[in-house]
Design a protein around this motif. Structure first.
Motif, PDB file in Angstrom:
ATOM      1  N   ASP A 113       0.833  -1.202   0.000  1.00 38.98           N
ATOM      2  CA  ASP A 113       0.000   0.000   0.000  1.00 38.98           C
ATOM      3  C   ASP A 113       0.871   1.257   0.000  1.00 38.98           C
ATOM      4  OD1 ASP A 113       0.807  -0.953   2.462  1.00 38.98           O
ATOM      5  OD2 ASP A 113      -0.748   0.124   3.556  1.00 38.98           O
ATOM      6  N   VAL A 114       1.988   1.177   0.721  1.00 42.20           N
ATOM      7  CA  VAL A 114       2.903   2.324   0.767  1.00 42.20           C
ATOM      8  C   VAL A 114       3.543   2.530  -0.592  1.00 42.20           C
ATOM      9  CG1 VAL A 114       5.070   3.147   1.747  1.00 42.20           C
ATOM     10  CG2 VAL A 114       3.374   2.051   3.216  1.00 42.20           C
ATOM     11  N   VAL A 115       4.017   1.453  -1.180  1.00 44.33           N
ATOM     12  CA  VAL A 115       4.653   1.547  -2.487  1.00 44.33           C
ATOM     13  C   VAL A 115       3.651   2.098  -3.504  1.00 44.33           C
ATOM     14  CG1 VAL A 115       5.761   0.242  -4.331  1.00 44.33           C
ATOM     15  CG2 VAL A 115       6.251  -0.311  -1.953  1.00 44.33           C
ATOM     16  N   GLU A 116       2.399   1.647  -3.368  1.00 44.84           N
ATOM     17  CA  GLU A 116       1.355   2.085  -4.295  1.00 44.84           C
ATOM     18  C   GLU A 116       1.129   3.595  -4.191  1.00 44.84           C
ATOM     19  OE1 GLU A 116      -0.437   1.441  -7.423  1.00 44.84           O
ATOM     20  OE2 GLU A 116       0.587  -0.226  -6.429  1.00 44.84           O
ATOM     21  N   SER A 117       1.079   4.118  -2.967  1.00 43.95           N
ATOM     22  CA  SER A 117       0.800   5.548  -2.835  1.00 43.95           C
ATOM     23  C   SER A 117       2.032   6.367  -3.223  1.00 43.95           C
ATOM     24  CB  SER A 117       0.291   5.889  -1.429  1.00 43.95           C
ATOM     25  OG  SER A 117       1.346   6.001  -0.535  1.00 43.95           O
ATOM     26  N   LEU A 118       3.212   5.815  -2.982  1.00 42.69           N
ATOM     27  CA  LEU A 118       4.428   6.494  -3.430  1.00 42.69           C
ATOM     28  C   LEU A 118       4.460   6.585  -4.955  1.00 42.69           C
ATOM     29  CD1 LEU A 118       7.870   6.461  -2.039  1.00 42.69           C
ATOM     30  CD2 LEU A 118       7.734   5.508  -4.293  1.00 42.69           C
ATOM     31  N   THR A 174       9.838  -0.250  -7.913  1.00 41.46           N
ATOM     32  CA  THR A 174      10.267  -1.356  -7.047  1.00 41.46           C
ATOM     33  C   THR A 174      11.456  -0.922  -6.195  1.00 41.46           C
ATOM     34  OG1 THR A 174      11.685  -2.171  -8.812  1.00 41.46           O
ATOM     35  CG2 THR A 174       9.529  -3.204  -8.604  1.00 41.46           C
ATOM     36  N   PHE A 175      11.712  -1.701  -5.166  1.00 41.65           N
ATOM     37  CA  PHE A 175      12.868  -1.444  -4.317  1.00 41.65           C
ATOM     38  C   PHE A 175      13.803  -2.632  -4.439  1.00 41.65           C
ATOM     39  CE2 PHE A 175       9.553   1.172  -2.758  1.00 41.65           C
ATOM     40  CZ  PHE A 175      10.204   2.346  -2.419  1.00 41.65           C
ATOM     41  N   GLU A 176      15.053  -2.322  -4.509  1.00 46.61           N
ATOM     42  CA  GLU A 176      16.014  -3.377  -4.734  1.00 46.61           C
ATOM     43  C   GLU A 176      17.203  -3.133  -3.842  1.00 46.61           C
ATOM     44  OE1 GLU A 176      18.221  -4.039  -8.622  1.00 46.61           O
ATOM     45  OE2 GLU A 176      16.246  -4.963  -8.944  1.00 46.61           O
ATOM     46  N   GLN A 177      17.723  -4.204  -3.266  1.00 46.92           N
ATOM     47  CA  GLN A 177      18.903  -4.042  -2.438  1.00 46.92           C
ATOM     48  C   GLN A 177      20.130  -4.090  -3.309  1.00 46.92           C
ATOM     49  OE1 GLN A 177      19.419  -6.770   0.783  1.00 46.92           O
ATOM     50  NE2 GLN A 177      21.378  -5.813   1.204  1.00 46.92           N
ATOM     51  N   GLN A 178      20.891  -3.004  -3.293  1.00 42.20           N
ATOM     52  CA  GLN A 178      22.151  -3.001  -4.017  1.00 42.20           C
ATOM     53  C   GLN A 178      23.278  -3.091  -3.004  1.00 42.20           C
ATOM     54  OE1 GLN A 178      21.780   0.378  -6.609  1.00 42.20           O
ATOM     55  NE2 GLN A 178      20.443  -0.767  -7.969  1.00 42.20           N
TER      56      GLN A 178
END
Lengths: 145, 278
Positions: free
Chosen positions: A36-41, A63-67
């Protein structure tokens, strides 16, 4: 050589490495767990970018990705066309949604069907994850990092 | 030194009540010591005189019986009771060493999906009516076995070792437990000498992430392995420091001990030289 001395005299304890790795992995776990947070962001991000260019809102992907040393936000936002007044930022934003100008219909030079992913570095304060306790953890982790 | 930001015991435990407390021992990750913790805390609780039933919810991979040393006396198991093939009283194995302790073993030849969640909740309810504490040994993972194990409980003990994998999984489990259960943390297998040398996450490191009230800290020491080999949980050993740590955990659960959990002391040279368990 310098590296050797550095390591010899000031070795970073592995527990510090463990802490740092945990901080990063949990940050990305929590972001992944809060759709839901990603959606509103994503929604807000598209709204900001739409002020300047016409974007294909239906095909945006955030998306969030760990680099290596950080969590990165990857936003893939296809641009349909430029807005006429894209050069200067709009003055006070008009209250109602500005009339959407159709992308240049034939001009292939303007339309960019595929865009490169925009890599935005991890924000200082990550967006609010679902649970309040989590947010505290994530914020403090980011602040100390 | 070992002060934590959060109050170790946030709420005073409820006063004695007709209905017992149901506590699930869980961790997410396997192999961090859930079963050993359930056995030792259960024995220590029962040794205070409380009536305790230990329930092995790890259907298909039952181990609580062998850790307790009661494996030869199990005749019936959870699914026998749930499916009406055995009386609850017949299925409860009593422990001769601690008369107020009883075990309800898991079924070894069945699967977790065979357990009906609502029926399992009903079973825990029935047990709560006849004892002071029901300790539920949760299987690893977050699938149906986990859901069954937590459904009848209103308290949880999260067991976590000072390892990145265990902390990450514990964090996930804490999220899944939600706000319904009151959760406390046991940090298991701590090696104080490694923590001092910066080679192991400290209790503070672990709890900076999990942010749970701390119920206890258990050292990684050979005595636990030796006691498990013998089927004599270390909390039965009056002279053991680790046994005492488990007994303190039991007293924190009953509410008779409100001290802040302390990290175990480092084994001295002489401990190592003469530390006599075989």
């Amino acid at each position: 050589m310098l590296d050797f001395f550095k390591r010899f005299f000031n070795p970073e304890p592995s527990s510090v490495t463990a802490r740092e790795r945990l901080r990063l992995v949990l940050l990305s776990d929590h972001l992944a767990l809060a759709p839901d947070v990603v959606e509103s962001l994503k929604h807000d991000l598209i709204a900001v970018i739409s002020k300047y260019v016409d974007v294909d809102a239906a095909n945006c992907d955030v998306t969030f990705e760990q680099q290596d040393r950080q969590v990165a936000m990857l936003a893939n936002i296809p641009i349909l066309g430029m807005k006429p007044a894209a050069k200067k930022p709009p003055e006070p934003p008009p209250l109602p949604e500005p009339p959407r100008i159709d992308p240049a219909p034939v001009s292939a030079a303007v339309a960019e069907p595929e865009s490169e992913p925009v890599v935005v570095p991890e924000p200082a304060a990550p967006p609010k994850p679902r649970r309040r306790r989590r947010r505290r953890a994530a914020v403090s982790a980011a602040a100390h990092g | 030194m070992h002060e934590l930001r959060e109050d170790p015991l946030p709420a005073a435990p409820p006063p004695p009540q007709p209905r017992g407390r149901a506590i699930v021992v869980t961790s997410g990750k396997g192999g961090v010591g859930k079963t050993t913790t359930t056995a030792n805390v259960g024995i220590a609780l029962a040794a205070t005189g409380a009536r305790v039933v230990l329930v092995d919810a790890d259907v298909g991979l039952r181990n609580l019986d062998i850790v307790l040393g009661l494996e030869a006396r199990v005749r019936h198991h959870v699914l026998d009771v749930l499916e009406g093939n055995a009386d609850l009283d017949d299925a409860l194995v009593s422990d001769k060493r601690v008369p107020t302790l009883k075990l309800l073993a898991a079924s070894q030849t069945r699967e977790k999906d065979d357990v009906d969640t609502a029926a399992f909740r009903g079973l825990i309810e029935r047990l709560r009516e006849r004892c002071d504490y029901v300790l539920i040994d949760c299987p690893a993972g977050i699938e149906k076995g986990f859901q069954n194990a937590i459904v009848g409980a209103d308290e949880a003990i999260v067991v976590c070792t000072p390892e990145v994998s265990a902390v990450r999984d514990a964090d996930r489990v804490v999220g899944l437990l939600g706000d319904r259960l009151s959760i406390r943390l046991i940090v298991n297998r701590l090696r104080p000498a490694l923590v001092r040398r910066g080679k192991m996450l400290s209790v503070e490191d672990v709890n900076a992430i999990l942010r749970l009230p701390l119920l206890g800290i258990i050292a990684d020491e050979p005595g636990v392995i030796v006691s498990t080999n013998k089927g004599e949980p270390i909390s039965l050993d009056a002279g053991s420091q680790t046994g005492e740590a488990y007994r303190k955990i039991a007293r924190r659960i009953t509410g008779s001990d409100t001290s802040v959990p302390e990290a175990p002391r480092e084994a001295s040279f002489f401990d190592k030289l003469f530390g006599g368990q075989r």
